[in-house]
Design a protein around this motif. Structure first.
Motif, mmCIF file in Angstrom:
data_model
loop_
_atom_site.group_PDB
_atom_site.id
_atom_site.type_symbol
_atom_site.label_atom_id
_atom_site.label_comp_id
_atom_site.label_asym_id
_atom_site.label_seq_id
_atom_site.Cartn_x
_atom_site.Cartn_y
_atom_site.Cartn_z
ATOM 1 N N GLN A 110 15.383 -43.177 -47.795
ATOM 2 C CA GLN A 110 15.097 -42.554 -49.087
ATOM 3 C C GLN A 110 15.679 -43.397 -50.218
ATOM 4 O O GLN A 110 15.029 -43.605 -51.247
ATOM 5 N N THR A 136 4.066 -41.627 -48.680
ATOM 6 C CA THR A 136 5.360 -41.701 -47.989
ATOM 7 C C THR A 136 6.480 -41.906 -48.997
ATOM 8 O O THR A 136 7.514 -41.237 -48.938
ATOM 9 N N ALA A 158 9.330 -39.055 -49.904
ATOM 10 C CA ALA A 158 10.740 -39.397 -49.663
ATOM 11 C C ALA A 158 11.563 -39.231 -50.937
ATOM 12 O O ALA A 158 12.686 -38.722 -50.895
#
Length: 65
Positions: free
Chosen positions: A9, A35, A39
């Motif tokens: 992250q 994605t 995140a």
């Protein structure tokens, strides 16, 4: 117990922060934009703060970011 941010992250956030682009960050990290977006949303939830201001055309860091 509070969940800590993952290194992934943080890596994705740094890519967006440096490029100010979800598309470029996705290219840099070799993942999809969704994605990266997910995140960072999870990271913001984990920290309880908004790190990025998003519009359809721009991304910029908040003061906290």
């Amino acid at each position: 117990m509070t969940q800590l941010p993952s290194t992934q992250q943080l890596r994705y956030f740094m890519a967006v922060a440096e490029s100010l682009s979800f598309r470029k960050a996705a290219e840099i990290c070799s993942v999809s934009q969704s994605t990266i977006s997910g995140a960072i949303r999870d990271l913001e939830d984990c920290l309880g703060i908004q790190l990025l201001e998003r519009t359809k055309r721009k991304v910029k860091l908040t003061q906290e970011g």
